[in-house]
Design an enzyme around this catalytic site. Structure first.
Site, mmCIF file in Angstrom:
data_model
loop_
_atom_site.group_PDB
_atom_site.id
_atom_site.type_symbol
_atom_site.label_atom_id
_atom_site.label_comp_id
_atom_site.label_asym_id
_atom_site.label_seq_id
_atom_site.Cartn_x
_atom_site.Cartn_y
_atom_site.Cartn_z
ATOM 1 N N ALA A 66 1.532 44.731 72.469
ATOM 2 C CA ALA A 66 2.436 45.867 72.654
ATOM 3 C C ALA A 66 3.603 45.705 71.691
ATOM 4 C CB ALA A 66 2.938 45.880 74.086
ATOM 5 N N GLY A 111 -1.697 43.171 74.434
ATOM 6 C CA GLY A 111 -2.343 44.486 74.567
ATOM 7 C C GLY A 111 -3.471 44.688 73.566
ATOM 8 N N GLU A 114 -6.370 43.056 75.095
ATOM 9 C CA GLU A 114 -6.793 43.880 76.239
ATOM 10 C C GLU A 114 -7.562 45.115 75.770
ATOM 11 O OE1 GLU A 114 -2.603 43.734 77.693
ATOM 12 O OE2 GLU A 114 -3.582 43.705 79.653
ATOM 13 N N GLU A 134 1.754 37.129 76.986
ATOM 14 C CA GLU A 134 2.757 37.801 77.832
ATOM 15 C C GLU A 134 3.628 36.819 78.598
ATOM 16 O OE1 GLU A 134 -0.409 38.648 77.524
ATOM 17 O OE2 GLU A 134 -0.576 40.821 77.325
HETATM 18 N N1 DAK Z 1 5.605 44.181 68.224
HETATM 19 C C1 DAK Z 1 6.395 44.625 67.231
HETATM 20 N N2 DAK Z 1 6.387 44.122 66.000
HETATM 21 C C2 DAK Z 1 5.548 43.099 65.748
HETATM 22 C C3 DAK Z 1 4.685 42.578 66.739
HETATM 23 C C4 DAK Z 1 4.741 43.162 68.032
HETATM 24 N N3 DAK Z 1 3.929 42.767 69.024
HETATM 25 N N4 DAK Z 1 3.987 41.557 66.197
HETATM 26 C C5 DAK Z 1 4.382 41.463 64.919
HETATM 27 N N5 DAK Z 1 5.318 42.385 64.640
HETATM 28 C C6 DAK Z 1 5.996 42.603 63.372
HETATM 29 C C7 DAK Z 1 6.983 41.486 63.088
HETATM 30 O O1 DAK Z 1 8.200 41.725 63.756
HETATM 31 C C8 DAK Z 1 7.105 41.596 61.588
HETATM 32 O O2 DAK Z 1 7.944 42.690 61.278
HETATM 33 P P1 DAK Z 1 9.063 42.565 60.089
HETATM 34 O O3 DAK Z 1 9.891 41.410 60.472
HETATM 35 O O4 DAK Z 1 8.219 42.324 58.849
HETATM 36 O O5 DAK Z 1 9.737 43.891 60.117
HETATM 37 C C9 DAK Z 1 5.702 41.970 61.148
HETATM 38 O O6 DAK Z 1 5.062 42.525 62.305
HETATM 39 C C10 DAK Z 1 4.874 40.796 60.683
HETATM 40 O O7 DAK Z 1 4.927 39.813 61.708
HETATM 41 P P2 DAK Z 1 5.356 38.285 61.403
HETATM 42 O O8 DAK Z 1 6.277 38.200 60.262
HETATM 43 O O9 DAK Z 1 5.777 37.709 62.698
HETATM 44 O O10 DAK Z 1 3.938 37.694 60.971
HETATM 45 P P3 DAK Z 1 3.440 36.173 61.112
HETATM 46 O O11 DAK Z 1 2.171 36.094 60.354
HETATM 47 O O12 DAK Z 1 4.537 35.211 60.783
HETATM 48 O O13 DAK Z 1 3.127 35.988 62.666
HETATM 49 C C11 DAK Z 1 2.205 36.655 64.807
HETATM 50 C C12 DAK Z 1 2.087 36.713 63.246
HETATM 51 C C13 DAK Z 1 1.131 37.582 65.373
HETATM 52 C C14 DAK Z 1 1.926 35.225 65.266
HETATM 53 C C15 DAK Z 1 3.632 37.072 65.226
HETATM 54 O O14 DAK Z 1 3.917 38.312 64.588
HETATM 55 C C16 DAK Z 1 3.763 37.249 66.699
HETATM 56 O O15 DAK Z 1 3.864 36.292 67.452
HETATM 57 N N6 DAK Z 1 3.808 38.523 67.139
HETATM 58 C C17 DAK Z 1 4.059 38.831 68.511
HETATM 59 C C18 DAK Z 1 2.843 38.584 69.375
HETATM 60 C C19 DAK Z 1 3.153 39.001 70.782
HETATM 61 O O16 DAK Z 1 3.840 38.281 71.507
HETATM 62 N N7 DAK Z 1 2.724 40.195 71.134
HETATM 63 C C20 DAK Z 1 3.095 40.837 72.364
HETATM 64 C C21 DAK Z 1 2.257 40.307 73.501
HETATM 65 S S1 DAK Z 1 2.778 40.992 74.990
HETATM 66 C C22 DAK Z 1 2.953 47.231 79.189
HETATM 67 C C23 DAK Z 1 1.723 46.730 79.390
HETATM 68 C C24 DAK Z 1 1.231 45.758 78.550
HETATM 69 C C25 DAK Z 1 2.018 45.251 77.547
HETATM 70 C C26 DAK Z 1 3.263 45.776 77.363
HETATM 71 C C27 DAK Z 1 3.734 46.792 78.167
HETATM 72 N N8 DAK Z 1 3.475 48.252 80.059
HETATM 73 C C28 DAK Z 1 2.638 48.769 81.061
HETATM 74 C C29 DAK Z 1 4.720 48.857 79.796
HETATM 75 C C30 DAK Z 1 1.532 44.227 76.690
HETATM 76 C C31 DAK Z 1 2.327 43.232 76.278
HETATM 77 C C32 DAK Z 1 1.929 42.422 75.151
HETATM 78 O O17 DAK Z 1 1.069 42.759 74.389
#
Ligand code: DAK
Length: 260
Positions: A66, A111, A114, A134
């Protein structure tokens, strides 16, 4: 039809939906969920489409979860409402009468993982990585991950991913049953097209019945699930395609499906 966050193309009965926010690693934001609702509603109605491939643009991610910037603003009330809406979308993808094949190259996190799990099949490239991070954000999955992950990989392997938030690579994902095949990066779309072509050549009513029986039957008591299968089997026995399939076998020729 054009979308802000997706690309949608159709070629020879196979649609390709590409998550297209590569600068944010295709993170699922509200606009993308809205676009996915529109695209899958269109695909459900399009009888020319028999298989859907779902991919991520940019070569680095299927979807890195997400959108965390949007997630930061979600409160208790909107969180539950949004979870329900996205879960309905993912369930429609899971039960779509034509199979959706996730083609995962790079990160499939939160997400994104998922969404891949809601697809009928998952093909991964060797550089794919999976995780449910998450927990590191003080959350649990909200798009079906706590339910689909243990159903796919078993309780222990699911809880290991959910409680640690650690990523696993493609070979581990294959080992635990999270993906169905792993192929070299440059072969991913070729293999997806081959699989799509083979399924697109099958009788569509039987394809739809298999998806429905598996998708709805998996969580029913066995007797009810078997009744569901018997009803589907009976329905198919009354179709032209079943008559054609059995006749073609006996006449030693290829069947010509009509979808009735
Ligand atoms: N959201 C927004 N931006 C993201 C992102 C994300 N999930 N993942 C990466 N980006 C962006 C980074 O901020 C960066 O942007 P800039 O700084 O260049 O502007 C760009 O993508 C490239 O990312 P990195 O520079 O971090 O790239 P790396 O290769 O160094 O790292 C990485 C890749 C995948 C390991 C890292 O980006 C990372 O850890 N990303 C976050 C992973 C994460 O935690 N995802 C969220 C999981 S929680 C809901 C229901 C479900 C959900 C939400 C709400 N509701 C019912 C309301 C689900 C939640 C989730 O999915």
């Amino acid at each position: 039809m054009t979308y802000e966050t997706l690309r949608l193309t159709v070629e020879e009965r196979v649609a390709t939906v590409t998550l297209n926010r590569p600068k944010a690693l295709n993170a699922l934001n509200a606009a993308m969920l809205h676009d996915l609702e529109g695209a899958f509603a269109t695909l459900a109605e399009d009888s020319a489409v028999r298989v859907v491939l779902l991919c991520g643009a940019g070569g680095k991610a299927f979807a890195a979860g997400a959108d965390i910037a949007e997630l930061a603003e979600v409160d208790a009330i909107s969180g539950e409402r949004l979870a329900g809406r996205a879960q309905r979308l993912f369930r429609r993808i899971e039960l779509l009468a034509k199979p959706v094949i996730a083609c995962i190259d790079g990160f499939a996190l939160g997400g994104g993982c998922e969404l891949a799990m809601a697809c009928a099949l998952r093909l991964a490239s060797e550089r794919a990585r999976f995780g449910q991070p998450e927990i590191k954000l003080g959350l649990v999955p909200g798009y079906g991950g706590t339910q689909r992950l243990p159903r796919l990989v078993g309780r222990g392997a699911a809880l290991k991913m959910l409680l640690t938030g650690a990523m696993i690579d493609a070979s581990e994902a294959l080992r635990i049953g999270l993906v169905d095949e792993v192929v070299a990066v440059e072969k991913l779309m070729e293999r997806a097209a081959e699989l799509a072509k083979s399924i697109a050549g099958m009788p569509p009513l039987a394809v739809a019945a298999a998806i429905e029986a598996v998708g709805r039957g998996a969580d029913l008591p066995l007797d009810e699930a078997l009744a569901l299968e018997a009803a589907a089997f009976g329905r198919l026995c009354g179709t032209e395609d079943k008559r054609e399939g059995t006749r073609a076998f006996m006449e030693k020729r290829s069947a010509q499906w009509v979808g009735r």
